[in-house]
Design a protein around this motif. Structure first.
Motif, PDB file in Angstrom:
ATOM      1  N   UNK A 112      10.754 -18.706 -12.901  1.00 58.81           N
ATOM      2  CA  UNK A 112      11.301 -18.630 -14.093  1.00 58.81           C
ATOM      3  C   UNK A 112      11.466 -17.028 -14.275  1.00 58.81           C
ATOM      4  N   UNK A 113      12.593 -16.631 -13.599  1.00 61.35           N
ATOM      5  CA  UNK A 113      12.723 -15.129 -13.801  1.00 61.35           C
ATOM      6  C   UNK A 113      13.778 -14.649 -14.759  1.00 61.35           C
ATOM      7  N   UNK A 114      14.088 -15.554 -15.716  1.00 66.58           N
ATOM      8  CA  UNK A 114      14.976 -15.491 -16.769  1.00 66.58           C
ATOM      9  C   UNK A 114      16.520 -15.225 -16.649  1.00 66.58           C
ATOM     10  N   UNK A 115      16.715 -15.817 -15.128  1.00 70.45           N
ATOM     11  CA  UNK A 115      18.240 -15.937 -14.954  1.00 70.45           C
ATOM     12  C   UNK A 115      19.009 -16.893 -15.381  1.00 70.45           C
ATOM     13  N   UNK A 131       7.342 -25.282 -12.851  1.00 67.01           N
ATOM     14  CA  UNK A 131       7.794 -24.065 -13.236  1.00 67.01           C
ATOM     15  C   UNK A 131       6.526 -23.036 -13.022  1.00 67.01           C
ATOM     16  N   UNK A 132       6.963 -21.829 -12.460  1.00 68.48           N
ATOM     17  CA  UNK A 132       5.975 -20.695 -12.235  1.00 68.48           C
ATOM     18  C   UNK A 132       6.651 -19.330 -12.950  1.00 68.48           C
ATOM     19  N   UNK A 133       5.859 -18.339 -13.332  1.00 64.99           N
ATOM     20  CA  UNK A 133       6.610 -17.219 -13.958  1.00 64.99           C
ATOM     21  C   UNK A 133       6.674 -16.372 -12.569  1.00 64.99           C
ATOM     22  N   UNK A 134       6.079 -16.264 -11.648  1.00 62.80           N
ATOM     23  CA  UNK A 134       6.362 -15.360 -10.502  1.00 62.80           C
ATOM     24  C   UNK A 134       5.798 -16.021  -9.229  1.00 62.80           C
ATOM     25  N   UNK A 135       6.027 -15.561  -8.171  1.00 57.37           N
ATOM     26  CA  UNK A 135       5.436 -16.211  -6.772  1.00 57.37           C
ATOM     27  C   UNK A 135       4.132 -15.994  -6.574  1.00 57.37           C
ATOM     28  N   UNK A 136       3.243 -15.343  -7.684  1.00 61.40           N
ATOM     29  CA  UNK A 136       1.840 -15.433  -7.621  1.00 61.40           C
ATOM     30  C   UNK A 136       1.408 -16.693  -7.952  1.00 61.40           C
TER      31      UNK A 136
END
Length: 222
Positions: free
Chosen positions: A195-198, A209-214
């Motif tokens: 979820x990068x806000x695109x 869902x994850x916020x970033x690749x971490x």
């Protein structure tokens, strides 16, 4: 999904792993021709036409970008100057990863082969992947597949090259329209949305869902 052990983790590259700077590139090029108050509408039109351009028969990515920016100019009443599309296209290999990409991939790369599926040209993507600094098993391009995402043919090429089935992979993307909708239709049950806000969430397509690749390591139980 945390118990799922994929044979491959496959990725969309631009936007998901690589900081996709198409809108900033267009903004910088057209700042003397597009009023600041209309620039978002202009770059949104550019993005929409890029998607429209990749839905037909394959053509070089330089043409995709050039056709899309020409159409955006025509729609918005903006002057197009010969070479504008190429000027934007030529910036693509200079783009680097999101700040979370390299460390996040390093967590999973030792346990799972990483594979890219990108709409880039063959000459572009190696420069972007090199900047990530994490080894990939393979990176397949639209030029090799002779089809762009979101077309199924691109995913069919990926599966054929890997000699695996849809249930064998975990596909990771920040885009529903380019990746996750088609992955769903292809029977790829294991999907991750970064979820990068695109785009807004769309739970119908079944994903973690994850916020970033971490956050990817936890998805595969690491």
């Amino acid at each position: 999904m945390s118990l799922f052990q994929p044979k491959f983790i496959t990725f969309d590259c631009y936007g998901t792993l690589i900081n996709f700077e198409m809108a900033p590139a267009a903004t910088a090029l057209y700042q003397d021709r597009v009023p600041a108050g209309k620039m978002r509408a202009f770059t949104d039109a550019f993005a929409a036409y890029r998607l429209d351009e990749v839905l037909g028969a394959w053509k070089p990515y330089e043409q995709v970008v050039d056709n899309a920016i020409r159409r955006a100019c025509r729609r918005m009443g903006v002057e197009y100057r010969e070479g504008d599309g190429k000027a934007i296209y030529d910036q693509v290999p200079t783009w680097g990863p999101h700040p979370d990409t390299s460390a996040g991939l390093a967590k999973v790369a030792k346990e799972f082969p990483l594979v890219g599926l990108t709409n880039a040209a063959n000459v572009q993507i190696p420069h972007n992947i090199e900047r990530i600094g994490v080894p990939f098993h393979a990176v397949y391009t639209a030029e090799q597949a002779q089809a762009y995402k979101p077309q199924m043919k691109a995913f069919e090429y990926l599966l054929g090259q890997l000699n695996c089935n849809p249930e064998d992979i975990l596909h990771v993307s920040s885009s529903f329209r380019y990746d996750l909708m088609t992955a769903h239709d292809m029977g790829i049950k294991n999907k991750v949305w970064v979820n990068r806000g695109h785009e807004p969430a769309n739970p119908y397509y079944g994903y973690t869902e994850i916020r970033d690749i971490g956050g990817l390591a936890a998805v595969v139980g690491l």
